[in-house]
Write an enzyme that holds these catalytic residues in place. Structure first.
Site, mmCIF file in Angstrom:
data_model
loop_
_atom_site.group_PDB
_atom_site.id
_atom_site.type_symbol
_atom_site.label_atom_id
_atom_site.label_comp_id
_atom_site.label_asym_id
_atom_site.label_seq_id
_atom_site.Cartn_x
_atom_site.Cartn_y
_atom_site.Cartn_z
ATOM 1 N N ARG A 137 7.149 17.236 -5.571
ATOM 2 C CA ARG A 137 6.137 16.987 -6.213
ATOM 3 C C ARG A 137 5.655 18.483 -6.353
ATOM 4 O O ARG A 137 5.888 19.490 -5.924
ATOM 5 C CB ARG A 137 4.604 16.188 -4.760
ATOM 6 C CG ARG A 137 4.805 15.439 -4.961
ATOM 7 C CD ARG A 137 3.947 15.281 -3.269
ATOM 8 N NE ARG A 137 2.294 14.918 -3.913
ATOM 9 C CZ ARG A 137 1.743 14.034 -4.557
ATOM 10 N NH1 ARG A 137 2.423 13.144 -3.858
ATOM 11 N NH2 ARG A 137 0.725 14.273 -4.065
ATOM 12 N N ASP A 190 0.717 -1.099 -0.438
ATOM 13 C CA ASP A 190 0.342 -0.485 -0.044
ATOM 14 C C ASP A 190 0.883 1.279 -0.149
ATOM 15 O O ASP A 190 2.228 1.214 0.143
ATOM 16 C CB ASP A 190 -0.694 0.043 0.935
ATOM 17 C CG ASP A 190 -2.034 1.125 1.069
ATOM 18 O OD1 ASP A 190 -2.598 1.467 0.077
ATOM 19 O OD2 ASP A 190 -1.803 1.742 2.495
ATOM 20 N N GLU A 207 -2.656 20.538 -1.193
ATOM 21 C CA GLU A 207 -3.308 22.219 -0.524
ATOM 22 C C GLU A 207 -2.825 21.950 0.264
ATOM 23 O O GLU A 207 -3.025 23.340 0.644
ATOM 24 C CB GLU A 207 -5.392 21.381 -0.884
ATOM 25 C CG GLU A 207 -5.533 21.332 -2.631
ATOM 26 C CD GLU A 207 -6.758 21.208 -2.808
ATOM 27 O OE1 GLU A 207 -7.531 21.516 -1.862
ATOM 28 O OE2 GLU A 207 -7.201 21.648 -4.357
ATOM 29 N N LYS A 252 -4.359 25.903 -10.793
ATOM 30 C CA LYS A 252 -2.958 25.246 -10.736
ATOM 31 C C LYS A 252 -3.307 23.896 -11.786
ATOM 32 O O LYS A 252 -3.926 23.394 -11.452
ATOM 33 C CB LYS A 252 -3.213 25.051 -9.553
ATOM 34 C CG LYS A 252 -3.735 24.105 -8.802
ATOM 35 C CD LYS A 252 -3.590 24.914 -6.993
ATOM 36 C CE LYS A 252 -4.476 23.207 -6.128
ATOM 37 N NZ LYS A 252 -4.967 23.703 -4.626
ATOM 38 N N ASN A 264 -8.195 -1.040 4.182
ATOM 39 C CA ASN A 264 -8.748 -1.859 3.236
ATOM 40 C C ASN A 264 -7.250 -2.476 1.975
ATOM 41 O O ASN A 264 -8.162 -2.606 1.316
ATOM 42 C CB ASN A 264 -8.582 0.584 2.226
ATOM 43 C CG ASN A 264 -7.148 0.738 2.682
ATOM 44 O OD1 ASN A 264 -6.828 0.762 3.337
ATOM 45 N ND2 ASN A 264 -6.715 0.574 1.536
ATOM 46 N N ASP A 265 -6.164 -2.826 3.320
ATOM 47 C CA ASP A 265 -5.126 -3.714 2.796
ATOM 48 C C ASP A 265 -5.669 -5.454 3.254
ATOM 49 O O ASP A 265 -5.159 -5.782 3.222
ATOM 50 C CB ASP A 265 -3.845 -3.430 3.010
ATOM 51 C CG ASP A 265 -3.622 -1.671 2.966
ATOM 52 O OD1 ASP A 265 -4.221 -1.677 1.569
ATOM 53 O OD2 ASP A 265 -3.390 -0.632 3.613
ATOM 54 N N ASP A 321 -1.354 -0.929 5.840
ATOM 55 C CA ASP A 321 -1.989 -0.511 6.754
ATOM 56 C C ASP A 321 -3.262 -0.475 7.908
ATOM 57 O O ASP A 321 -3.414 -0.114 8.942
ATOM 58 C CB ASP A 321 -1.091 1.180 7.552
ATOM 59 C CG ASP A 321 -1.405 1.686 6.672
ATOM 60 O OD1 ASP A 321 -1.813 2.069 5.959
ATOM 61 O OD2 ASP A 321 -1.351 2.950 7.493
ATOM 62 N N GLY A 359 -5.241 3.036 -3.577
ATOM 63 C CA GLY A 359 -6.274 3.832 -3.724
ATOM 64 C C GLY A 359 -7.037 5.262 -4.096
ATOM 65 O O GLY A 359 -7.797 6.266 -4.094
ATOM 66 N N LYS A 413 -7.057 -5.075 -5.215
ATOM 67 C CA LYS A 413 -6.014 -5.293 -4.593
ATOM 68 C C LYS A 413 -5.734 -6.999 -4.785
ATOM 69 O O LYS A 413 -4.649 -7.363 -4.808
ATOM 70 C CB LYS A 413 -5.737 -4.837 -2.949
ATOM 71 C CG LYS A 413 -6.165 -3.050 -3.191
ATOM 72 C CD LYS A 413 -5.628 -2.158 -2.111
ATOM 73 C CE LYS A 413 -5.417 -0.917 -1.908
ATOM 74 N NZ LYS A 413 -4.372 -0.691 -1.070
#
Length: 1202
Positions: A609, A415, A513, A578, A831-832, A828, A690, A807
């Protein structure tokens, strides 16, 4: 008729289809209220309650289900059959010898698995028993979460998790929105905005919500987190008002309410039908590759055992064809024995031989393996290097069955958020018209204290530049979707940012942001709030500026930019935009493009980034045109997304470039080093997240998953919209195969400078198309195979916008590919969990997203950096140890039982044991078990530091290389050879000299005891020769086990034991040791048995050494001090006079981060070997990781610096 045909059809569908799942939609009655008369038929459907079940067993099915799973193992089932045979018929050995070890293994395993499942029951109970507030009869009442039903109206307060999937009816905010974090679902810890139903958002109290009269028609539960279809029918008058529902109205179980005081929602999916539960993978028992090899070897030895029994049974009846042999005068048969059918007698004899030779399949091996795995797991938990002081946590082992699998990993699926990164963004710098601004260091063109040593571009801005600089800062303060969260101070008074208090902070769906807005605050422009459509900014002069927010052109992954349209207090209209440089630069008509582009490229190389910022002034007429475009696009239901995208494209044009920003996503400590080490070890790393593609890709560059030289291949929705999926796949396939067709597999490890490094990016939608291709496309059948071929030829793969179940599907697809590689998944969050359960090995990170991943994993570690030692050191050691354990056990049991087989040729196939019953029972339990158990716990064939510094050594054990069939056959042949030497050595040595000093002859028990003595010493010395890491414990156990054998034999044969009916071993061992020829034969036979293996090892290491054997030789040569030098390839002789002048032309340039003035210490040794002919090294003068034929190491590496 009172009921029309459509209602009748609905009834038939719901009640006659067999199952509720056969219906495509479900109807939910809010508050369980019936619709008004004449609206539609009230058909109450049955839905599951809100109970969550993650456990595997129940109280009633634990014993039968667990016994079934355990006896599915070939070994357990076999030993059960042998035990039953010993109970039923008269066999040469006692049933206790097979039954006790078997039941020990079964009971220990059942207790361990039962305890693990009890923990899952406990966790489920904690979740199901938590209290939830529900609106009933206009008042709030509490009930247990498990008792929630579909249709209940639920009240959730800030910072609480949603107990089930809810449709948002209203919130404490006037606009009907609420903010939610979905970290436990998709890994994103940022805040997302959800919207209440337009017609119910005004209902703020329990009484008002209770008055809602509505029904919801929606789709049946499905696991996709990002898709939802439905509509709500609100009965306000004669005609119901119908509104469409989408994913922005659906609050998912497991998500958390943030920055919103409370919400009301209606339950539509509960319990195991929630999207979170549908994304859970059922927990199945995992088995390692070593265990599969053990089962395969077991089948081979079972065939050997059966063939031995068949041969002996047949030869017995050939032998007994002579009546004098079949029924001698001293052993006449009884009448019942004479009347038994010959086939029954033959079958009974066959079973008796099976029991006699049964010890060739060692039940004790499975006991030892279980103990080795259980005790070995503590070395992971005790490892101080895997202790995290910040969390106060150590590594945890939830499943010890897979320790050795850590040494066989080929694919790592990880992940991103919270695993690779800390999810903390930091504003680094911004560039306005070529002027660089770093917070607290460079501001207004002035270098601030502490800026020494920073590489910068800076010129003092003039009046025009200052105006553009402030416009840039305002643009970043306005062009975002950040919300301000205000917290009360100790005094209970709310303080805003503009009052200079630190009690407020920013939250957003994008952490970038937040970092940008915080960066602007540090540069003097502070965003205060959005209040009644007005965005407020505090400028450098502490004046509040207000801008009316007119339109927000939201970000999407296709455009890769976002814009806002605002009106200043003076009435000027601005479009601020932007986005990624690739989406901004083509739309720019003026500005210092070249200077800003150069800075952007420089920051990109540093792994930052980057975003570009541009603006455009709008006239009132242009704004009217913009409003008309957007309104028309949003009112269209057909192709709405396409029309909105076209409108955005027309609006975001003719921009003036202002500048660019650089933000750093903080990786976890040593994450990049860990991924680089895994690559060098031959593992392929995939990132499954995700998150958005741009965010994930930037992290992959920062973590060195993608290098700057990596050629990125995109298989995304954006590309498949331009070309068909078929064309994109075949184009990518041609790209990678054209290059890799001439490359060897080893060259694709990423360490060669001669090949192109490919990286693949794929999103969830495209993956779904690849996995489930359209039935209409006749060429779609092989999409999956083409995709796999592309992935195999990429050094790294990034899968973004992945649902949790996707996944797991990715992991399963790689697992089931033709190579059947060993996979590891690390994550962690909740969702994993699916991919952690699907992979061969699942590792949970003890992160900020709860403990669900840790609870469902096989292993848990505090930080991602600990994965390096977990695999390269612990995994390496565990595999080496258990592979030796398995081969050694089969070897020593061949040595043990093959003489018994040979002995039958000399005892008339009478099933006479060669060894005493005590020796048969204790051979595997006491005499030879402890040395190999200790070896399998403590052996370190290479120093720990070397394993960490040279990840390439991991490749030596890849693909289960130590448990291949050639090695297995070698150990078996070696065992047969040793058995033949032992048996016939004793037989021929005492053929004519079978007398002791007093003239007494040796009997059959003395013969068997002599063979057994040679056997015990030979197999123990074999382990001594294989041991590299010696401690006092090794010495104590190895020599102690031999001493125990001698002492036991003396006591067993030297004392008359009252509990024995007969004592055939009385004085046998002492008599044997009183013979000089017996001592000589023991020494000669042990030497003759071990000599071929020693000779083979010497020649093999000299002619075809592996990298591991080279390192072992080097470490022995330098007395274990090799690990102190970094790197290993830096070993070289001290410089000779004149070397500096000769080598000056090839000196490497120092890195930018290195201090030029370094003290250098040359490595010196006690003696002076010729290092330039030193072969056991892994790096060679041409820079490659593979030696050229005939090349020795003949160049000086970099010095070891101090």
């Amino acid at each position: 008729m009172g009921m029309d045909f459509s209602t009748l059809r609905t009834l038939i569908n719901r009640y006659c289809a067999g199952e509720e799942n056969c219906v495509d939609t479900r109807t939910v009655y809010i508050g369980h209220k019936e619709p008004p008369p004449g609206a539609e038929a009230f058909i109450q459907q049955r839905f599951p309650d809100n109970r969550i079940v993650s456990s595997k067993y129940t109280f009633w099915n634990f014993i039968p289900k667990n016994m079934f799973e355990q006896f599915r193992r070939v070994a357990n089932f076999y030993f059960l059959i042998i035990f039953l045979v010993q109970l039923i018929i008269d066999t040469p050995t006692s049933p206790v010898t097979s039954g006790l070890p078997l039941f020990f293994v079964i009971i220990v395993t059942a207790i361990k698995q039962g305890y693990e499942d009890w923990l899952r029951h406990k966790a489920d109970k904690a979740v199901n028993q938590c209290l939830v507030q529900v609106v009933q009869h206009g008042k709030l009442s509490r009930k247990h979460s498990r008792k929630l039903t579909v249709g209940d109206v639920v009240y959730v307060k800030e910072d609480e998790s949603f107990p089930c999937d809810l449709i948002l009816l209203s919130s404490s905010r006037d606009d009907g929105t609420c903010y939610v974090t979905t970290a436990s679902l998709d890994g994103e810890s940022s805040h997302k905005t959800y919207h209440a139903v337009q017609d119910t958002k005004a209902y703020k109290t329990e009484e008002e919500v209770n008055c809602i009269h509505a029904t919801i028609d929606c789709e049946q539960p499905q696991p996709d987190l990002y898709k939802f279809r439905g509509n709500i029918n609100i009965y306000m008058g004669n005609e119901p008002v119908s509104r469409s529902l989408a994913s922005q109205n659906l609050l998912l179980r497991g998500a958390t309410l943030k920055n919103t005081e409370y919400i009301y929602g209606v339950a539509i999916y509960t319990g195991m039908e929630t999207k979170m539960a549908l994304n859970y993978q059922s927990k199945s028992q995992k088995r390692s590759a070593v265990e599969k090899s053990m089962n395969a070897y077991l089948v081979v030895y079972l065939c050997i055992l059966i063939s031995k029994a068949v041969i002996n049974t047949a030869l017995k009846y050939v032998w007994q064809a002579d009546p004098n042999r079949d029924e001698p005068w001293y052993n006449e048969k009884t009448e019942s024995e004479r009347q038994r059918h010959v086939l029954i007698r033959a079958f009974t004899d066959f079973l008796a031989f099976m029991v006699l030779f049964n010890y060739i399949i060692p039940v004790s091996m499975y006991v030892t393996v279980e103990m080795q795995k259980f005790l070995g797991s503590y070395f992971i938990m005790w490892d101080d290097e895997m202790f995290d002081e910040e969390l106060g946590e150590r590594a945890v082992v939830n499943t010890s069955d897979l320790n050795e699998e850590l040494g066989q990993v080929e694919y790592v699926f990880t992940d991103k958020t919270g695993t690779l990164t800390e999810n903390n963004m930091e504003f680094i710098e911004c560039c306005v018209d070529g002027n660089v601004y770093v917070p607290h260091i460079i501001c207004n063109g002035q270098v601030m204290p502490g800026a020494a040593g920073i590489d910068m571009i800076d010129t003092s801005p003039g009046p025009e530049a200052r105006e553009r600089e402030e416009l840039f800062f305002r643009a970043l303060c306005l062009c975002h979707t950040v919300q301000v969260k205000e917290e009360e101070t100790v005094d209970g008074i709310k303080h805003g940012i503009h009052q200079g208090k630190s009690s407020s902070f920013y939250i957003s769906s994008s952490p970038d942001e937040v970092a940008l807005v915080e960066g602007m605050k540090r540069l003097g422009f502070t965003y205060l709030r959005l209040k009644e459509g007005q965005m407020e900014i505090l400028n450098r002069e502490d004046e509040i500026e207000r801008f009316e927010l007119l339109e927000v052109l939201t970000f999407d992954s296709v455009r890769r930019r976002m814009s806002v349209i605002v009106r200043s207090s003076t009435g000027e209209l601005y479009l601020f935009c932007k986005g990624a440089d690739s989406s901004i630069f083509p739309r720019v008509v003026s500005g210092k493009v070249e200077q800003i582009k150069a800075r952007v490229e420089r920051n990109a190389v540093e792994g930052l980034r980057t975003l570009c910022v541009a603006y455009r002034r709008l006239s009132p007429e242009q704004y009217e045109q913009v409003c008309h475009l957007l309104t028309r696009a949003k009112l269209e239901f057909q192709d709405q997304d396409k029309l909105v995208a076209e409108a955005y494209d027309l609006i975001e044009r003719d921009l003036i470039l202002l500048g660019a920003t650089a933000v750093e996503d903080r990786l976890q400590e040593k994450a990049a080093d860990t991924i680089e080490s895994l690559h060098k070890a031959g593992m392929k790393v995939w990132v499954l997240t995700g998150d958005k593609m741009e965010t994930a890709a930037a992290t992959c560059y920062a973590s060195k998953l993608f290098r700057r030289s990596t050629q990125i291949l995109e298989l995304t929705t954006k590309r498949t919209e331009e070309q068909s999926l078929h064309d994109v796949l075949f184009e990518l396939s041609r790209t990678v195969l054209r290059h890799y067709g001439s490359m060897t597999r080893d060259a694709s490890s990423g360490l060669s400078s001669e090949y192109i490094d490919y990286g693949l990016i794929i999103d969830g939608a495209t993956l779904s198309a690849v996995m489930r291709p359209s039935q209409e496309d006749s060429n779609s059948g092989n999409y999956k195979e083409i995709f796999l071929e592309i992935c195999r030829n990429c050094s790294a793969v990034l899968c973004c916008r992945m649902a949790p179940l996707q996944k797991a599907q990715i992991v399963k697809m790689i697992k089931s590919s033709k190579e059947h590689p060993i996979t590891l998944a690390v994550g962690d969050g909740a969702n994993d969990v699916s991919m952690i359960l699907e992979a061969h090995v699942g590792i949970g990170i003890m992160g900020k997203e709860g403990r669900q991943a840790v609870r469902n994993s096989d292993y848990a570690i505090p930080k991602f950096k600990h994965l390096k030692k977990m695999l390269l050191v612990h995994g390496h050691y565990y595999y080496i140890r258990i592979s030796e354990l398995v081969q050694y056990f089969f070897y020593k049991n061949v040595c043990f039982i093959f003489p018994q087989f040979l002995y039958q040729f000399f005892c008339g196939f009478s099933q006479q044991p060669l060894y005493d019953t005590a020796y048969l029972t204790l051979y595997n339990i006491s005499f030879t078990s402890l040395p190999i158990l200790l070896y399998s716990l403590m052996e370190q064939h290479i120093n720990i530091d070397i394993l960490k510094k040279e990840p390439t050594l991991y490749r030596d054990i890849a693909k289960n290389s130590l448990l291949t069939w050639p090695i297995f056959i070698y150990w078996t042949v070696l065992g047969v050879y040793d058995a033949i030497v032992m048996f016939f050595g004793v037989y021929f040595l005492f053929d004519n000299t079978t007398f002791t000093s007093n003239g007494q002859m040796f009997g059959n028990w003395t013969f068997g005891t002599l063979v057994f003595t040679v056997l015990v010493f030979t197999v123990t010395f074999k382990l001594v020769l294989d041991t590299h890491y010696w401690t006092w414990i090794n010495h104590f156990v190895i020599w102690g086990s031999l001493v125990f054998f001698v002492v036991f034999s003396l006591l067993w044969g030297g004392i008359i034991w009252p509990f024995l009916n007969y004592q055939r071993m009385y004085y046998v061992f002492m008599q044997m040791l009183s013979s000089g020829p017996a001592w000589l034969s023991i020494i000669l036979l042990i030497t003759a048995s071990l000599l071929p293996d020693v000779v083979k090892k010497v020649f093999w290491r000299a002619l075809w050494p592996t990298n591991t054997e080279r390192i072992q030789s080097a470490d022995k040569l330098y007395k274990g001090q090799l690990s102190e030098f970094t790197p290993l390839a830096a070993l070289h002789p001290p410089p000779r006079t004149g070397d500096h002048q000769r080598g000056s032309g090839t000196q490497r340039n120092p890195r930018r981060s290195e201090t030029p003035n370094k003290k250098i210490m040359f490595t010196r040794w006690q003696r002076a070997p010729d290092y330039r002919t030193f072969t056991p090294l892994l790096r060679f003068t041409d820079g490659s990781r593979h030696p050229r034929p005939g090349n020795a190491y003949n160049g000086a590496g970099p010095e070891t610096s101090v």
